[in-house]
Design a protein around this motif. Structure first.
Motif, PDB file in Angstrom:
ATOM      1  N   MET A 170       0.870  -1.247   0.041  1.00 19.98           N
ATOM      2  CA  MET A 170       0.098  -0.068  -0.176  1.00 19.98           C
ATOM      3  C   MET A 170       0.823   1.194   0.134  1.00 19.98           C
ATOM      4  O   MET A 170       0.376   2.280  -0.616  1.00 19.98           O
ATOM      5  N   LYS A 171       1.914   1.142   0.534  1.00 17.89           N
ATOM      6  CA  LYS A 171       2.845   2.249   0.781  1.00 17.89           C
ATOM      7  C   LYS A 171       3.454   2.720  -0.668  1.00 17.89           C
ATOM      8  O   LYS A 171       3.311   3.766  -0.922  1.00 17.89           O
ATOM      9  N   ALA A 172       3.682   1.700  -1.441  1.00 18.70           N
ATOM     10  CA  ALA A 172       4.138   2.010  -2.963  1.00 18.70           C
ATOM     11  C   ALA A 172       2.952   2.442  -3.557  1.00 18.70           C
ATOM     12  O   ALA A 172       3.165   3.203  -4.512  1.00 18.70           O
ATOM     13  N   VAL A 173       1.814   1.926  -3.419  1.00 20.65           N
ATOM     14  CA  VAL A 173       0.683   2.483  -4.221  1.00 20.65           C
ATOM     15  C   VAL A 173       0.657   4.264  -3.869  1.00 20.65           C
ATOM     16  O   VAL A 173       0.482   5.165  -4.794  1.00 20.65           O
ATOM     17  N   VAL A 174       0.536   4.522  -2.630  1.00 26.25           N
ATOM     18  CA  VAL A 174       0.354   6.071  -2.171  1.00 26.25           C
ATOM     19  C   VAL A 174       1.652   6.714  -2.760  1.00 26.25           C
ATOM     20  O   VAL A 174       1.559   7.592  -3.272  1.00 26.25           O
ATOM     21  N   GLN A 175       2.920   6.053  -2.745  1.00 27.51           N
ATOM     22  CA  GLN A 175       4.033   6.900  -3.352  1.00 27.51           C
ATOM     23  C   GLN A 175       4.011   7.033  -4.848  1.00 27.51           C
ATOM     24  O   GLN A 175       4.277   7.971  -5.315  1.00 27.51           O
ATOM     25  N   LEU A 176       3.467   6.048  -5.499  1.00 26.17           N
ATOM     26  CA  LEU A 176       3.193   6.234  -7.006  1.00 26.17           C
ATOM     27  C   LEU A 176       1.920   7.095  -7.214  1.00 26.17           C
ATOM     28  O   LEU A 176       2.344   8.100  -8.026  1.00 26.17           O
ATOM     29  N   GLY A 177       1.073   7.510  -6.624  1.00 21.08           N
ATOM     30  CA  GLY A 177       0.075   8.388  -6.830  1.00 21.08           C
ATOM     31  C   GLY A 177       0.361   9.617  -6.707  1.00 21.08           C
ATOM     32  O   GLY A 177       0.408  10.736  -7.048  1.00 21.08           O
ATOM     33  N   ALA A 178       1.415   9.767  -5.240  1.00 14.21           N
ATOM     34  CA  ALA A 178       1.933  11.125  -5.262  1.00 14.21           C
ATOM     35  C   ALA A 178       3.180  11.402  -6.382  1.00 14.21           C
ATOM     36  O   ALA A 178       3.151  12.637  -6.668  1.00 14.21           O
ATOM     37  N   SER A 179       4.099  10.689  -6.838  1.00 17.27           N
ATOM     38  CA  SER A 179       4.716  10.872  -7.741  1.00 17.27           C
ATOM     39  C   SER A 179       4.090  11.368  -9.192  1.00 17.27           C
ATOM     40  O   SER A 179       4.793  12.102 -10.057  1.00 17.27           O
ATOM     41  N   ALA A 180       2.914  10.895  -9.267  1.00 14.20           N
ATOM     42  CA  ALA A 180       1.931  11.150 -10.557  1.00 14.20           C
ATOM     43  C   ALA A 180       1.334  12.279 -10.415  1.00 14.20           C
ATOM     44  O   ALA A 180       0.500  12.724 -11.220  1.00 14.20           O
ATOM     45  N   GLY A 181       1.369  13.017  -9.163  1.00 14.22           N
ATOM     46  CA  GLY A 181       0.647  14.368  -8.834  1.00 14.22           C
ATOM     47  C   GLY A 181      -0.680  14.060  -8.347  1.00 14.22           C
ATOM     48  O   GLY A 181      -1.458  15.154  -8.233  1.00 14.22           O
ATOM     49  N   CYS A 182      -1.072  12.768  -7.988  1.00 12.91           N
ATOM     50  CA  CYS A 182      -2.508  12.692  -7.475  1.00 12.91           C
ATOM     51  C   CYS A 182      -2.560  13.370  -6.040  1.00 12.91           C
ATOM     52  O   CYS A 182      -1.602  13.508  -5.433  1.00 12.91           O
ATOM     53  N   TYR A 183      -3.736  13.800  -5.355  1.00 14.34           N
ATOM     54  CA  TYR A 183      -4.001  14.425  -4.282  1.00 14.34           C
ATOM     55  C   TYR A 183      -4.553  13.400  -3.154  1.00 14.34           C
ATOM     56  O   TYR A 183      -4.594  14.004  -2.154  1.00 14.34           O
ATOM     57  N   LYS A 184      -5.015  12.216  -3.939  1.00 16.06           N
ATOM     58  CA  LYS A 184      -5.728  11.288  -2.904  1.00 16.06           C
ATOM     59  C   LYS A 184      -5.809   9.938  -3.533  1.00 16.06           C
ATOM     60  O   LYS A 184      -5.563   9.738  -4.731  1.00 16.06           O
ATOM     61  N   VAL A 185      -5.742   8.887  -2.440  1.00 18.24           N
ATOM     62  CA  VAL A 185      -6.002   7.561  -2.870  1.00 18.24           C
ATOM     63  C   VAL A 185      -7.292   7.282  -2.278  1.00 18.24           C
ATOM     64  O   VAL A 185      -7.438   7.362  -1.168  1.00 18.24           O
ATOM     65  N   GLN A 186      -8.079   6.626  -3.111  1.00 16.82           N
ATOM     66  CA  GLN A 186      -9.667   6.206  -2.743  1.00 16.82           C
ATOM     67  C   GLN A 186      -9.756   4.912  -3.118  1.00 16.82           C
ATOM     68  O   GLN A 186      -9.451   4.325  -4.010  1.00 16.82           O
ATOM     69  N   LEU A 187     -10.158   4.104  -2.143  1.00 18.62           N
ATOM     70  CA  LEU A 187     -10.645   2.551  -2.041  1.00 18.62           C
ATOM     71  C   LEU A 187     -12.025   2.398  -1.843  1.00 18.62           C
ATOM     72  O   LEU A 187     -12.756   2.981  -1.115  1.00 18.62           O
ATOM     73  N   LEU A 188     -12.351   1.386  -2.473  1.00 21.73           N
ATOM     74  CA  LEU A 188     -13.805   0.786  -2.001  1.00 21.73           C
ATOM     75  C   LEU A 188     -13.329  -0.706  -1.401  1.00 21.73           C
ATOM     76  O   LEU A 188     -12.661  -1.394  -1.650  1.00 21.73           O
ATOM     77  N   ALA A 189     -14.062  -0.846  -0.390  1.00 18.69           N
ATOM     78  CA  ALA A 189     -13.826  -1.975   0.461  1.00 18.69           C
ATOM     79  C   ALA A 189     -15.018  -2.574   0.937  1.00 18.69           C
ATOM     80  O   ALA A 189     -16.029  -2.030   1.221  1.00 18.69           O
ATOM     81  N   ALA A 190     -14.777  -4.024   1.106  1.00 20.30           N
ATOM     82  CA  ALA A 190     -15.875  -4.635   1.786  1.00 20.30           C
ATOM     83  C   ALA A 190     -16.323  -4.183   3.021  1.00 20.30           C
ATOM     84  O   ALA A 190     -15.493  -3.583   3.956  1.00 20.30           O
TER      85      ALA A 190
END
Length: 53
Positions: free
Chosen positions: A1-21
């Motif tokens: 999950m840390k890598a996902v957040v870092q990838l989003g940040a490096s792409a200029g994203c301002y949030k990571v949003q999840l759908l969860a059970a």
């Protein structure tokens, strides 16, 4: 999950949003990764009748 957040940040994203059970174990996992519950959503399943309209 840390890598996902870092990838989003490096792409200029301002949030990571999840759908969860709706499962306490799943929610606990995401919370342990730093995610917070923020919103509720709505869902509608499509049945065969809807597809014919």
């Amino acid at each position: 999950m840390k890598a996902v957040v870092q990838l989003g940040a490096s792409a200029g994203c301002y949030k990571v949003q999840l759908l969860a059970a709706d499962d306490e174990y799943v929610h606990s996992f995401y919370e342990s990764c730093g995610f917070q519950t923020r919103a509720e959503g709505f869902r509608r399943y499509i049945d065969r009748h809807d597809q014919m309209i």
